[in-house]
Design an enzyme around this catalytic site. Structure first.
Site, mmCIF file in Angstrom:
data_model
loop_
_atom_site.group_PDB
_atom_site.id
_atom_site.type_symbol
_atom_site.label_atom_id
_atom_site.label_comp_id
_atom_site.label_asym_id
_atom_site.label_seq_id
_atom_site.Cartn_x
_atom_site.Cartn_y
_atom_site.Cartn_z
ATOM 1 N N LYS A 210 -34.081 -12.663 -29.646
ATOM 2 C CA LYS A 210 -32.760 -12.157 -29.639
ATOM 3 C C LYS A 210 -33.294 -10.685 -29.435
ATOM 4 O O LYS A 210 -33.634 -10.026 -30.452
ATOM 5 C CB LYS A 210 -32.209 -12.276 -31.028
ATOM 6 N N ASN B 160 -29.938 -19.327 -36.640
ATOM 7 C CA ASN B 160 -29.534 -19.106 -35.327
ATOM 8 C C ASN B 160 -30.278 -19.787 -34.277
ATOM 9 O O ASN B 160 -29.420 -20.399 -33.209
ATOM 10 C CB ASN B 160 -29.625 -17.491 -35.002
#
Length: 417
Positions: free
Chosen positions: A272, A267
């Site tokens: 995140k 990712n």
């Protein structure tokens, strides 16, 4: 200097009558373990004797583990190489510490167990791990049925992970699956890469992860660094209890570690900070990210990740990421929406924000009447962020992205000199 935030009390002195034990790579589990000259050899032997308030010192050297405590019942099972399931007590943790001035290295790379591996499986509470190095937790190259393995897996509460060095594991360096009031302090997690994961090479090797169940608040990441991990630096996806990330640095996620070759499945976000796998959930919680830095990440520096409510991003600095701040949220009907509470942040780079339309953001660098330039900072280097820590384990002192005295950005960003 970084602003000092309230900290969980670390008890420096040992309780009266506490015992001290010793472990060494060349020790013997039939020895007494009570002096540096008569050390045990294994963590398991030390745990048998250690009680609340006791300290176990690990001498420097390499502790090579070759098999799990249990066996793989199937190729999709999980084995544990080291299990810490005995708890300390409030004010009397069991300490598993590196001997002063030495580095014990726990190397799991020789394990051939044909399923998922937990290097350290910590189910006990009131434990304090300090100064240990964890590396080589494997996947097997002909087994593509699983996701990641893990360096350290936590499901206990009131644990402290301090000054750990977690690297070159085939999965996250440290993963909080459950438990509350855990502190991950001044710890590094880097060059973790899961090449044999079932949904794509690099998909799951975060630096740090927290997927905590509801009802377990108080988990904090403080003073930690994540770099060169194949997935994300910090990942709070599926955390149903609030988490705080503060004074942390994250850079160069989403690439083949040690290179700038992007991984399709990685990712690549620095931090995140939420999300539930792209699904709307009614019992979402608010996480806090503050006084942190993210740069050179393939995707976002700071990412809301479809979170259903506004997360707090306060006094952070982002530069040279794919996008600096991405506030992609999700509404009750599943449609995308901009969600985030952003205050006193700095963005420096080509794409400053994404999914922020309609948000009130009056106290951030991109809403000032003047454009942010190099002249605002003492330095804008992306080098030396992995420099050795200070003697007390705190982050190294750099000049990068510290503001000049005359900058109109004063009061913004991760550094407040």
């Amino acid at each position: 200097m970084i602003r000092i935030l309230p900290a969980i009390l670390l008890v420096a002195s040992f309780p009266a009558h506490a015992a001290v034990f010793y472990v060494a790579p060349d020790g013997n589990d039939r020895a007494s373990g009570v002096s540096p000259g008569t050390p045990w050899q294994t963590v398991q032997r030390a745990q048998q004797s250690a009680q609340a308030g006791d300290t176990v010192y690990f001498r420097g050297g390499r502790y090579v583990l070759t098999s799990g405590v249990n066996r793989c019942a199937t190729r999709t099972d999980t084995v544990n190489a080291v299990i810490l399931d005995k708890s300390g007590g409030e004010g009397k943790p069991i300490r598993y510490w590196a001997y002063p001035g030495e580095t014990p290295v726990f190397d799991f790379s020789a394990m051939k167990d044909d399923c998922r591996v937990k290097g350290f499986d910590v189910t006990g509470s009131w434990l304090h791990l300090k100064g240990l190095e964890v590396t080589g937790v494997p996947q097997q190259p002909d087994n593509h049925l699983n996701h990641e393995s893990w360096g350290v897996w936590n499901s206990g509460s009131h644990n402290i992970y301090e000054r750990l060095n977690l690297h070159h594991n085939m999965g996250p360096g440290l993963f909080i699956q459950d438990g509350g009031y855990n502190l991950v302090l001044n710890t590094d997690s880097h060059h973790n890469y899961d090449p044999y994961t079932s949904n794509g090479a690099g998909q799951s090797a975060d630096g740090f992860g927290a997927h905590i169940k509801a009802g377990h608040p108080g988990n904090v990441f403080r003073g930690d660094r994540a770099w060169a991990n194949s997935d994300d630096g910090f990942d709070l996806i599926n955390a149903f209890s609030p988490v705080t990330i503060e004074q942390c640095w994250a850079w160069q996620q989403g690439y083949l570690p040690g290179t700038r070759s992007p991984l399709a499945a990685g990712n690549g976000n620095g931090i995140k900070a939420g999300g539930y796998g792209g699904r709307y959930t009614r019992n979402a919680v608010k996480h806090i990210v503050r006084f942190s830095v993210a740069f050179d990440n393939k995707a976002a520096g700071f990412y809301a990740n479809h979170h259903p409510l506004a997360l707090d991003f306060i006094n952070n600095t982002a530069f040279s990421n794919g996008v600096q701040y991405d506030m992609l949220g999700i509404s009750a009907d599943g449609s995308p929406i901009a969600l985030g509470n952003l205050r006193n942040n700095i963005a420096y780079g080509t794409v400053l924000t994404s999914h922020t339309a309609g948000l009130k953001m009056p106290h951030n660098s991109w809403t000032l009447p003047t454009r942010v330039t190099r002249a605002d900072f003492q330095d804008v280097s992306d080098r030396h962020w992995d420099a050795p820590r200070q003697a007390d384990g705190s982050l190294p002192v750099l000049h990068s992205f510290h503001l000049r005295a005359e900058s109109p950005l004063k009061g913004l960003g991760a550094f407040n000199d």
